[in-house]
Motif scaffolding. Structure first.
Motif, PDB file in Angstrom:
ATOM      1  N   ALA A 114      12.708  -1.391  15.598  1.00  0.00           N
ATOM      2  CA  ALA A 114      12.332  -0.081  16.133  1.00  0.00           C
ATOM      3  C   ALA A 114      12.800   0.058  17.582  1.00  0.00           C
ATOM      4  O   ALA A 114      13.309   1.099  17.993  1.00  0.00           O
ATOM      5  N   LEU A 115      12.631  -1.003  18.363  1.00  0.00           N
ATOM      6  CA  LEU A 115      13.039  -0.958  19.761  1.00  0.00           C
ATOM      7  C   LEU A 115      14.552  -0.825  19.906  1.00  0.00           C
ATOM      8  O   LEU A 115      15.048  -0.124  20.794  1.00  0.00           O
ATOM      9  N   LEU A 116      15.309  -1.480  19.012  1.00  0.00           N
ATOM     10  CA  LEU A 116      16.760  -1.590  19.187  1.00  0.00           C
ATOM     11  C   LEU A 116      17.565  -0.725  18.230  1.00  0.00           C
ATOM     12  O   LEU A 116      18.803  -0.779  18.271  1.00  0.00           O
ATOM     13  N   HIS A 117      16.925   0.085  17.388  1.00  0.00           N
ATOM     14  CA  HIS A 117      17.688   0.769  16.332  1.00  0.00           C
ATOM     15  C   HIS A 117      18.742   1.720  16.895  1.00  0.00           C
ATOM     16  O   HIS A 117      19.792   1.914  16.286  1.00  0.00           O
ATOM     17  N   ASP A 118      18.507   2.330  18.046  1.00  0.00           N
ATOM     18  CA  ASP A 118      19.484   3.241  18.661  1.00  0.00           C
ATOM     19  C   ASP A 118      20.095   2.663  19.931  1.00  0.00           C
ATOM     20  O   ASP A 118      20.581   3.411  20.791  1.00  0.00           O
ATOM     21  N   ILE A 119      20.107   1.344  20.049  1.00  0.00           N
ATOM     22  CA  ILE A 119      20.564   0.703  21.273  1.00  0.00           C
ATOM     23  C   ILE A 119      22.058   0.938  21.509  1.00  0.00           C
ATOM     24  O   ILE A 119      22.554   0.801  22.639  1.00  0.00           O
ATOM     25  N   GLY A 120      22.783   1.338  20.460  1.00  0.00           N
ATOM     26  CA  GLY A 120      24.209   1.603  20.603  1.00  0.00           C
ATOM     27  C   GLY A 120      24.536   3.001  21.102  1.00  0.00           C
ATOM     28  O   GLY A 120      25.703   3.308  21.387  1.00  0.00           O
ATOM     29  N   LYS A 121      23.553   3.873  21.213  1.00  0.00           N
ATOM     30  CA  LYS A 121      23.842   5.260  21.590  1.00  0.00           C
ATOM     31  C   LYS A 121      24.371   5.440  23.012  1.00  0.00           C
ATOM     32  O   LYS A 121      25.257   6.279  23.235  1.00  0.00           O
ATOM     33  N   PRO A 122      23.884   4.712  24.007  1.00  0.00           N
ATOM     34  CA  PRO A 122      24.424   4.936  25.353  1.00  0.00           C
ATOM     35  C   PRO A 122      25.931   4.717  25.459  1.00  0.00           C
ATOM     36  O   PRO A 122      26.600   5.389  26.248  1.00  0.00           O
ATOM     37  N   VAL A 123      26.483   3.801  24.667  1.00  0.00           N
ATOM     38  CA  VAL A 123      27.922   3.504  24.789  1.00  0.00           C
ATOM     39  C   VAL A 123      28.761   4.253  23.761  1.00  0.00           C
ATOM     40  O   VAL A 123      29.997   4.193  23.825  1.00  0.00           O
ATOM     41  N   THR A 124      28.140   4.945  22.817  1.00  0.00           N
ATOM     42  CA  THR A 124      28.913   5.677  21.810  1.00  0.00           C
ATOM     43  C   THR A 124      28.769   7.187  21.946  1.00  0.00           C
ATOM     44  O   THR A 124      29.431   7.931  21.218  1.00  0.00           O
ATOM     45  N   GLY A 125      27.924   7.650  22.832  1.00  0.00           N
ATOM     46  CA  GLY A 125      27.681   9.078  22.961  1.00  0.00           C
ATOM     47  C   GLY A 125      28.924   9.850  23.413  1.00  0.00           C
ATOM     48  O   GLY A 125      29.599   9.459  24.356  1.00  0.00           O
ATOM     49  N   ARG A 126      29.233  10.918  22.707  1.00  0.00           N
ATOM     50  CA  ARG A 126      30.355  11.795  23.033  1.00  0.00           C
ATOM     51  C   ARG A 126      29.948  13.242  22.770  1.00  0.00           C
ATOM     52  O   ARG A 126      29.150  13.520  21.872  1.00  0.00           O
ATOM     53  N   THR A 127      30.513  14.164  23.536  1.00  0.00           N
ATOM     54  CA  THR A 127      30.316  15.593  23.286  1.00  0.00           C
ATOM     55  C   THR A 127      31.616  16.159  22.741  1.00  0.00           C
ATOM     56  O   THR A 127      32.666  16.071  23.401  1.00  0.00           O
ATOM     57  N   ASP A 128      31.605  16.720  21.504  1.00  0.00           N
ATOM     58  CA  ASP A 128      32.835  17.229  20.898  1.00  0.00           C
ATOM     59  C   ASP A 128      33.188  18.598  21.494  1.00  0.00           C
ATOM     60  O   ASP A 128      32.421  19.169  22.283  1.00  0.00           O
ATOM     61  N   PRO A 129      34.354  19.146  21.144  1.00  0.00           N
ATOM     62  CA  PRO A 129      34.788  20.429  21.726  1.00  0.00           C
ATOM     63  C   PRO A 129      33.810  21.574  21.515  1.00  0.00           C
ATOM     64  O   PRO A 129      33.780  22.520  22.314  1.00  0.00           O
ATOM     65  N   ARG A 151      25.762  -5.007  17.035  1.00  0.00           N
ATOM     66  CA  ARG A 151      26.367  -6.044  17.885  1.00  0.00           C
ATOM     67  C   ARG A 151      25.560  -6.246  19.160  1.00  0.00           C
ATOM     68  O   ARG A 151      25.350  -7.371  19.613  1.00  0.00           O
ATOM     69  N   ILE A 152      25.099  -5.137  19.744  1.00  0.00           N
ATOM     70  CA  ILE A 152      24.299  -5.257  20.971  1.00  0.00           C
ATOM     71  C   ILE A 152      22.968  -5.939  20.672  1.00  0.00           C
ATOM     72  O   ILE A 152      22.494  -6.785  21.444  1.00  0.00           O
ATOM     73  N   ALA A 153      22.344  -5.575  19.552  1.00  0.00           N
ATOM     74  CA  ALA A 153      21.077  -6.206  19.160  1.00  0.00           C
ATOM     75  C   ALA A 153      21.264  -7.710  18.984  1.00  0.00           C
ATOM     76  O   ALA A 153      20.410  -8.510  19.405  1.00  0.00           O
ATOM     77  N   HIS A 154      22.371  -8.095  18.370  1.00  0.00           N
ATOM     78  CA  HIS A 154      22.651  -9.525  18.186  1.00  0.00           C
ATOM     79  C   HIS A 154      22.769 -10.223  19.542  1.00  0.00           C
ATOM     80  O   HIS A 154      22.221 -11.326  19.734  1.00  0.00           O
ATOM     81  N   ALA A 155      23.458  -9.581  20.478  1.00  0.00           N
ATOM     82  CA  ALA A 155      23.622 -10.185  21.808  1.00  0.00           C
ATOM     83  C   ALA A 155      22.283 -10.311  22.532  1.00  0.00           C
ATOM     84  O   ALA A 155      21.993 -11.343  23.158  1.00  0.00           O
ATOM     85  N   ILE A 156      21.437  -9.287  22.443  1.00  0.00           N
ATOM     86  CA  ILE A 156      20.131  -9.317  23.111  1.00  0.00           C
ATOM     87  C   ILE A 156      19.256 -10.422  22.536  1.00  0.00           C
ATOM     88  O   ILE A 156      18.678 -11.236  23.264  1.00  0.00           O
ATOM     89  N   LEU A 157      19.147 -10.463  21.219  1.00  0.00           N
ATOM     90  CA  LEU A 157      18.257 -11.429  20.578  1.00  0.00           C
ATOM     91  C   LEU A 157      18.775 -12.853  20.730  1.00  0.00           C
ATOM     92  O   LEU A 157      17.983 -13.796  20.831  1.00  0.00           O
ATOM     93  N   SER A 158      20.093 -13.005  20.751  1.00  0.00           N
ATOM     94  CA  SER A 158      20.659 -14.336  20.994  1.00  0.00           C
ATOM     95  C   SER A 158      20.376 -14.775  22.429  1.00  0.00           C
ATOM     96  O   SER A 158      20.070 -15.951  22.682  1.00  0.00           O
ATOM     97  N   ARG A 159      20.492 -13.843  23.368  1.00  0.00           N
ATOM     98  CA  ARG A 159      20.180 -14.152  24.765  1.00  0.00           C
ATOM     99  C   ARG A 159      18.732 -14.610  24.924  1.00  0.00           C
ATOM    100  O   ARG A 159      18.424 -15.497  25.730  1.00  0.00           O
TER     101      ARG A 159
END
Length: 450
Positions: A266-281, A296-304
């Motif tokens: 629940a905490l990490l489900h949208d953790i990828g949004k800050p780096v994938t956010g785009r506004t289309d035309p 991938r980010i969740a894996h890095a956090i939990l591994s850390r």
């Protein structure tokens, strides 16, 4: 456990020593909660404790003055009242000296954890005002808050954990000292940080824990990726609640004593949004493949944080898979059955439910999947395979990628309800072998003899 502890304390007292129950077990009893362990504080030295209880183990002597006394169904830590001297590493005292009960109470972290109880006389001993703080639901450091946090940096997180799990406020002076020293949490081992976070996320009020971590400055130090969810705007037609941080917090608000993998998901489900956010035309905000990047980010956090591999695998799978639910009603039977058969599906379904409630509130897919799970027997969701690789080899197929591909095609037909017997599976396999082209033979190397 309480009665066994009472017998240990009584024996110490009969030998001429002071012996009290100490810390968390006293707090929990006053709150009407069950304790999972009982610590005993005494004027007896470790050597004297061991003479009274020959079965005692883990004698630390001059270092901490703690021994463990095992009993039939549990064990008890028996510690000599002490005073801590110095703390160069921000975690442990440089050395300790044995002391009186009042001095021992004053070296503890928070007043609600510095209470003693004489189980023989059934008498509460409170040197620091912890009983009042319990009644008023307040976390307050014993003595000087800045000094208490300097002695042990883990107390910064413990204050948050107790406040969140007990629903208490943090006293103002204690709170300011916590904020001032938030950056020093880096001095604490990552395993101890992880354990405190786990207790917060799987506790009674993880959303309150998130708020306190955020406002204290600890979140930016420990989980900067989560802190980065602030200000990440989302399409208002799907997320009227606000930015990604607000959305994530609303998920946690619906969790109480949740399984740890669900809480982290629940905490990490949208953790990828800050780096994938785009506004289309057209001006619409989009987050293409945020679930893939987020996994991938969740894996890095939990591994850390050095989480167990099993937890990492489950959380990463749940983060990566959480967007597939939107297509559930249009899935082919085989695809739907594979979704239902996932080991983490019950938790994924709950993640989908709270994810929907935290934004648009539409639970139609959740209800559809619940119905499918109830109506489809396990033997239909994940039936035994009709063929093995050996069956295809017996049909003349050589081992290799083509064998796996044909087995997958037969399994797909089985899950789609197109075949249901071994005979039908063999007939389909023969048809696929005849109709699929054979892989080309590799060109002969002219430099090598025939």
């Amino acid at each position: 456990m309480w009665q066994t502890g009472l017998r240990l304390a009584k024996r110490l007292q009969e030998a001429g020593f002071i012996a009290y129950f100490a810390g968390g077990c006293v707090r929990d009893r006053l709150l009407g909660q069950e304790s999972h362990d009982i610590d005993i504080a005494t004027t007896a030295t470790p050597e004297e404790v061991q003479r009274l209880f020959p079965q005692a183990t883990g004698l630390h002597g001059r270092v901490f003055g703690v021994v463990r006394v095992p009993s039939a169904d549990c064990s008890f830590e028996v510690a000599t009242f002490r005073r801590d001297i110095g703390t160069r590493d921000g975690r442990h005292p440089d050395h300790v000296v044995f002391a009186r009960p009042a001095e021992d109470a004053c070296r503890r972290d928070f007043t609600i954890n510095a209470l003693f109880f004489d189980p023989v006389a059934e008498r509460l001993i409170d040197y620091v005002g912890g009983q009042v703080d319990l009644v008023e639901k307040r976390i307050r450091a014993v003595g000087n808050p800045s000094q208490r946090f300097r002695e042990d940096k883990l107390r910064l997180l413990r204050a948050i954990r107790f406040a969140a799990n007990l629903g208490f406020s943090i006293e103002q002076e204690t709170w300011h000292a916590l904020q001032d020293q938030a950056a020093t949490i880096s001095l604490v081992s990552i395993e101890r940080v992880r354990d405190e976070l786990d207790r917060i996320w799987s506790g009674a009020a993880p959303a309150l824990g998130l708020d306190l971590l955020d406002r204290s400055g600890l979140l930016a130090q420990i989980l900067p990726e989560v802190s980065a969810l602030h200000g990440v705007e989302q399409p208002k037609e799907f997320h009227p609640e606000g930015d990604v941080f607000v959305h994530t917090r609303l998920l946690l608000e619906r969790l109480h004593h949740a399984p740890l993998s669900l809480a982290w998901s629940a905490l990490l489900h949208d953790i990828g949004k800050p780096v994938t956010g785009r506004t289309d035309p057209s001006g619409r905000i989009r987050f293409f493949e945020h679930e893939v990047v987020g996994a991938r980010i969740a894996h890095a956090i939990l591994s850390r944080l050095r989480q167990p591999n099993a937890l990492i695998e489950d959380v990463v799978a749940m983060v990566a898979n959480h967007m597939t639910f939107k297509d559930a009603k249009q899935m082919r039977p085989a695809t739907l059955k594979r979704l239902l058969a996932r080991a983490t599906f019950p938790l994924e379904l709950e993640l989908h439910r709270i994810d929907c409630l935290a934004c648009h509130g539409d639970l139609s897919i959740y209800e559809f999947l619940r119905t499918q799970l109830e109506e489809l027997p396990p033997s239909d969701i994940s039936p035994p395979r009709l063929l093995t690789g050996h069956d295809l080899i017996d049909l003349g197929l050589s081992p290799g990628p083509r064998l796996g591909s044909l087995l997958g095609a037969v399994r797909e037909a089985q899950l789609n309800g197109q075949i249901c017997t071994r005979e039908q599976a063999l007939a389909l396999a023969e048809l696929l072998i005849r109709s699929s082209p054979k892989p080309p033979r590799p060109d002969r190397d002219p430099t090598k003899p025939l």
